[in-house]
Design a protein around this motif. Structure first.
Motif, PDB file in Angstrom:
ATOM      1  N   UNK A   9      30.219  54.721  59.277  1.00 34.06           N
ATOM      2  CA  UNK A   9      29.680  54.222  58.018  1.00 34.06           C
ATOM      3  C   UNK A   9      29.894  52.718  57.832  1.00 34.06           C
ATOM      4  N   UNK A  10      29.017  52.136  57.012  1.00 33.42           N
ATOM      5  CA  UNK A  10      29.205  50.769  56.540  1.00 33.42           C
ATOM      6  C   UNK A  10      28.709  50.708  55.099  1.00 33.42           C
ATOM      7  N   UNK A  11      29.019  49.618  54.400  1.00 30.97           N
ATOM      8  CA  UNK A  11      28.580  49.486  53.016  1.00 30.97           C
ATOM      9  C   UNK A  11      27.567  48.352  52.890  1.00 30.97           C
ATOM     10  N   UNK A  12      26.711  48.479  51.890  1.00 29.72           N
ATOM     11  CA  UNK A  12      25.651  47.497  51.690  1.00 29.72           C
ATOM     12  C   UNK A  12      25.300  47.428  50.209  1.00 29.72           C
ATOM     13  N   UNK A  13      24.816  46.278  49.788  1.00 30.24           N
ATOM     14  CA  UNK A  13      24.387  46.132  48.400  1.00 30.24           C
ATOM     15  C   UNK A  13      22.938  46.589  48.197  1.00 30.24           C
ATOM     16  N   UNK A  14      22.252  46.867  49.305  1.00 29.73           N
ATOM     17  CA  UNK A  14      20.872  47.345  49.234  1.00 29.73           C
ATOM     18  C   UNK A  14      20.812  48.752  49.817  1.00 29.73           C
ATOM     19  N   UNK A  15      20.484  49.768  49.018  1.00 35.21           N
ATOM     20  CA  UNK A  15      20.447  51.136  49.556  1.00 35.21           C
ATOM     21  C   UNK A  15      19.386  51.291  50.636  1.00 35.21           C
ATOM     22  N   UNK A  16      19.697  52.063  51.653  1.00 35.73           N
ATOM     23  CA  UNK A  16      18.770  52.294  52.758  1.00 35.73           C
ATOM     24  C   UNK A  16      18.198  53.702  52.624  1.00 35.73           C
ATOM     25  N   UNK A  17      16.877  53.787  52.615  1.00 33.28           N
ATOM     26  CA  UNK A  17      16.204  55.077  52.473  1.00 33.28           C
ATOM     27  C   UNK A  17      15.330  55.298  53.701  1.00 33.28           C
ATOM     28  N   UNK A  18      15.689  56.292  54.496  1.00 34.83           N
ATOM     29  CA  UNK A  18      14.980  56.578  55.740  1.00 34.83           C
ATOM     30  C   UNK A  18      15.231  58.047  56.072  1.00 34.83           C
ATOM     31  N   UNK A  19      14.184  58.805  56.316  1.00 37.37           N
ATOM     32  CA  UNK A  19      14.375  60.232  56.584  1.00 37.37           C
ATOM     33  C   UNK A  19      15.156  60.470  57.873  1.00 37.37           C
ATOM     34  N   UNK A  20      15.211  59.479  58.757  1.00 36.63           N
ATOM     35  CA  UNK A  20      15.983  59.621  59.994  1.00 36.63           C
ATOM     36  C   UNK A  20      17.466  59.309  59.790  1.00 36.63           C
ATOM     37  N   UNK A  21      17.816  58.725  58.646  1.00 38.31           N
ATOM     38  CA  UNK A  21      19.212  58.390  58.355  1.00 38.31           C
ATOM     39  C   UNK A  21      19.912  59.596  57.730  1.00 38.31           C
ATOM     40  N   UNK A  22      21.165  59.786  58.093  1.00 40.51           N
ATOM     41  CA  UNK A  22      21.896  60.929  57.560  1.00 40.51           C
ATOM     42  C   UNK A  22      22.086  60.821  56.051  1.00 40.51           C
ATOM     43  N   UNK A  23      22.616  59.683  55.573  1.00 41.93           N
ATOM     44  CA  UNK A  23      22.928  59.624  54.151  1.00 41.93           C
ATOM     45  C   UNK A  23      23.181  58.209  53.649  1.00 41.93           C
ATOM     46  N   UNK A  24      22.638  57.908  52.469  1.00 41.78           N
ATOM     47  CA  UNK A  24      23.109  56.798  51.652  1.00 41.78           C
ATOM     48  C   UNK A  24      23.696  57.422  50.397  1.00 41.78           C
ATOM     49  N   UNK A  25      24.942  57.106  50.088  1.00 44.32           N
ATOM     50  CA  UNK A  25      25.608  57.720  48.935  1.00 44.32           C
ATOM     51  C   UNK A  25      26.255  56.647  48.067  1.00 44.32           C
ATOM     52  N   UNK A  26      26.739  57.062  46.919  1.00 45.50           N
ATOM     53  CA  UNK A  26      27.392  56.150  45.981  1.00 45.50           C
ATOM     54  C   UNK A  26      28.793  55.819  46.492  1.00 45.50           C
ATOM     55  N   UNK A  27      29.153  54.545  46.495  1.00 43.37           N
ATOM     56  CA  UNK A  27      30.480  54.125  46.960  1.00 43.37           C
ATOM     57  C   UNK A  27      31.375  53.854  45.754  1.00 43.37           C
ATOM     58  N   UNK A  28      32.648  53.704  46.014  1.00 41.29           N
ATOM     59  CA  UNK A  28      33.613  53.505  44.931  1.00 41.29           C
ATOM     60  C   UNK A  28      33.705  52.052  44.480  1.00 41.29           C
ATOM     61  N   UNK A  29      33.040  51.132  45.180  1.00 44.07           N
ATOM     62  CA  UNK A  29      32.913  49.757  44.701  1.00 44.07           C
ATOM     63  C   UNK A  29      31.571  49.648  43.978  1.00 44.07           C
TER      64      UNK A  29
END
Length: 506
Positions: free
Chosen positions: A271-291
Motif C-alpha cells: 500500500x501507499x497513500x495519496x491525496x488523489x483517490x485512484x479508481x480503477x476496476x483492476x485495482x484492489x482497493x482505495x479506502x479511507x485513511x486515518x490521515x
C-alpha cells in the motif's frame, strides 16, 4: 500518574493486546492463538465466543505483564483483520460463526456482479474497490440465500474489531477506515447508500449497519461487566480504532506519499497513500485513511504468511514438537532451514494460493518442479520465496499508479525473521526500512486512543512522536540477480498455470 494506552489486535490467527507509553514504548504484550474453523472447503470461520474469551485473556495478561495500575490506562483502541463478517444480536450474542476474510464460499457471486454493466459505471466510482469473496457483501448475499434465518436474527453487522469494541462498551458502531474496505459503504461520500446496497441485493440490511465513527472518535467506555472479566477499569474510554492495514501502515510511519508499506501477515498487503483517490476496476482497493487528507491505495490477497502457517501445521509436526520441548519458536527452525539452502540451488516454485487469489482466477496452491533430490528445507525456502513473489506481483500493479520506489517499509510477522527480510530486500532490489516496533497493529491503533484522549492533536503528530526507524536492510547484488530470474520464471509459470486452473485438474 503516567499515562498508558492499550491496543488490541484481532488478526486472522492471533489475538494480541499490548500496552504502550505515550512515547510508543511497549511495556506489556500478550498473545493467544485462535482456532480457524474450516467446516467445508473454502469456509474459514471463528467461534465468536472463543474469540471474546481470547480477548479477555490477552487483556488481563497484558495488564499483569505491564505491572501498572489499570487506572493509568488512559484509553483503549482496537484493530483487526478487515472484511469477513461478525454478526450479533443486540445483546452481543453471535448468531453465526465469525467469518474470516480468507473465506471463499461466495466466489460465484463475484462474476455476476462484475458482468453487470452498472458496476463500472455506477458502483465503482462510489466504492473505489474490487469485489471479492471474503467481503461482507458477498458473504451476506451467500447467507441470505443459504441461511436466511441468520440474517433475520442479526441486529448488528460488525467487522471483528467493532464486535470486540461492542463487547467492551455495549455501544454499536462501525469505524470508517475499516468499513471503507468492504463495499458496504459509499467511500466517495463517506456514507451508507441504499442504491449501492441494492446492487448487491442487500438494501434490506441497512438498518443492521451501526452508525459510523472516525478512528479517533470516542466510541464508548468500558462497562462494569467488561471491567469485571478483563480487569480494565470501568469507564475507560475506547476509541474507534483502525482497519488493520491502516494500523500497520501508520505504525510503519506511512505519513507521506513517498513511501510504500508492505504488511506480510495473514494477507499480502501492499500500500501507499495519496491525496488523489485512484479508481480503477483492476485495482484492489482505495479506502479511507486515518490521515484526513489522504486515501490508502492497496493491492492485496490472502497469499502471505498464512501459507507458511498451513505448511508448518501440516508438514512440520515433529519440528513443532521439538521447538516446544526446546523452548524456541518454530519460526526459528524455519529460518534455519532456509539459511541452510541458497537461492540458486533449487528452482522449486510455490504458488501461495491456499486461500484463493483475487488476481489469478480459479488459482490453487501447488509446488512445481519437485523431484527426489529436494528436501524439506527446499520446500520451506520455496514457501518463503513464493510469498515474497506474491507481494512483488502486487507491488508491480501498484507501480502503475505512482513513481518508482527508492525504499519501502515492512510490517507483520516477517519482521521477526532476518533471513526473510533479506529475501524481501533482494527480491525487491530496493532497501527495506524496519521500524522499531514489535507489533505494528497494536501500536498503530493505540495512536487513535492517544489522540482521542488529547495526548496528541492528530494521528500524524502521534506517529511522529511514537515511531522510530530501527534499521535498514540493503539488497545484495548477487542474490538480487538470482531472484530476478526466479521471479520471471514464477510469472511465466503462473501464466501457463492459469489455463490449467481454468479447466480444472481433476
Amino acid at each position: 500518574m503516567d499515562k498508558y494506552f492499550m491496543g488490541i489486535d484481532n488478526g486472522g490467527t492471533i489475538t494480541k493486546a499490548a500496552i504502550y507509553t505515550s512515547a510508543g514504548k511497549e511495556i506489556g504484550l500478550a498473545t493467544r492463538k485462535t482456532k480457524m474453523i474450516m467446516p467445508q472447503p473454502y469456509h474459514t470461520e471463528k467461534n465468536m465466543e472463543e474469540l471474546w474469551k481470547a480477548n479477555i485473556s490477552v487483556i488481563k495478561e497484558a495488564i499483569r505483564i505491564s505491572k501498572i495500575k489499570v487506572e493509568q490506562i488512559a484509553g483503549v483502541s482496537i484493530t483487526g483483520h478487515g472484511n469477513g463478517i461478525y454478526l450479533s444480536n443486540k445483546y452481543g450474542e453471535p448468531v453465526y460463526n465469525g467469518i474470516v476474510s480468507t473465506d471463499n464460499r461466495a466466489k460465484h457471486y463475484i462474476e455476476n456482479w462484475y458482468s453487470d454493466a452498472r458496476f463500472e459505471k455506477e458502483i465503482l466510482p462510489k466504492t473505489m474497490q474490487s469485489i471479492w469473496a471474503g467481503q461482507p457483501v458477498a458473504l451476506l448475499a451467500w447467507l441470505k440465500d443459504n441461511h436466511p434465518k441468520v440474517i433475520e436474527e442479526t441486529d448488528y453487522i460488525f467487522m471483528v474489531k467493532d464486535y470486540i469494541r461492542f463487547k467492551l462498551t455495549g455501544k454499536a458502531y462501525l469505524e470508517l477506515t475499516d468499513i471503507s474496505g468492504t463495499n458496504l459503504l459509499n467511500v466517495r461520500d463517506r456514507c451508507y447508500d441504499k442504491e449501492l446496497l441494492a446492487f448487491f441485493g442487500l438494501e434490506d440490511i441497512l438498518p443492521k449497519l451501526p452508525p459510523l465513527k472516525e478512528s479517533t472518535d470516542l466510541c464508548g467506555y468500558i462497562t462494569k461487566e467488561a471491567a469485571n472479566v478483563t480487569g480494565l477499569k470501568e469507564g475507560t474510554p475506547v476509541a474507534g480504532g483502525l482497519f488493520d492495514i491502516a494500523a500497520s501502515a501508520i505504525a510503519s510511519g506511512l505519513i507521506t506519499d513517498k513511501e510504500l508499506c508492505i504488511v506480510a501477515g495473514t494477507w499480502s498487503i501492499n500500500e501507499f497513500i495519496t491525496k488523489t483517490p485512484i479508481i480503477d476496476r483492476e485495482l484492489f482497493m482505495t479506502s479511507i485513511y486515518c490521515l484526513p487528507e489522504y486515501w490508502l491505495v492497496t493491492e492485496a490477497s490472502p497469499t502471505s504468511a498464512s501459507n507458511l502457517e498451513w505448511f508448518i501445521d501440516n508438514f512440520m509436526v515433529q519440528e513443532k514438537l521439538n521447538a516446544k520441548e526446546n523452548g524456541v519458536p518454530i519460526y526459528d527452525i524455519c529460518n534455519e532451514m532456509v539459511k541452510n539452502t541458497t537461492p540458486e540451488e533449487s528452482d522449486l516454485l510455490f504458488f501461495p494460493f491456499l486461500f484463493g487469489s483475487n488476481t489469478v482466477p480459479n488459482a490453487n496452491s501447488c509446488f512445481i518442479g519437485m523431484n527426489s533430490w529436494h528436501k524439506k528445507e527446499h520446500l520451506v525456502r520455496a514457501v518463503y520465496e513464493g510469498i515474497v513473489f506474491g507481494h512483488i506481483y502486487h507491488i508491480e500493479r501498484l507501480l502503475q499508479y505512482r513513481d518508482k520506489l527508492e525504499k519501502t517499509r515492512i510490517a507483520g510477522g516477517v519482521t521477526k525473521s532476518n533471513v526473510w527480510l533479506q529475501m524481501f530486500a533482494d527480491c525487491l532490489q530496493i532497501p527495506l526500512e524496519i521500524v522499531e516496533v514489535n507489533e505494528h497493529g497494536t501500536l498503530g491503533t493505540v495512536m487513535c486512543a492517544a489522540v482521542m484522549t488529547g495526548n496528541y492533536h492528530s494521528i500524524k503528530e502521534a506517529a511522529d512522536k511514537m515511531i522510530k526507524i530501527e534499521s535498514t536492510i540493503y539488497p545484495t547484488k548477487e542474490n538480487s540477480r538470482i531472484y530476478k530470474v526466479k521471479y520471471m520464471n514464477y510469472k511465466k509459470t503462473l501464466k501457463r498455470m492459469e489455463e490449467v486452473w481454468k479447466v480444472g485438474v481433476y
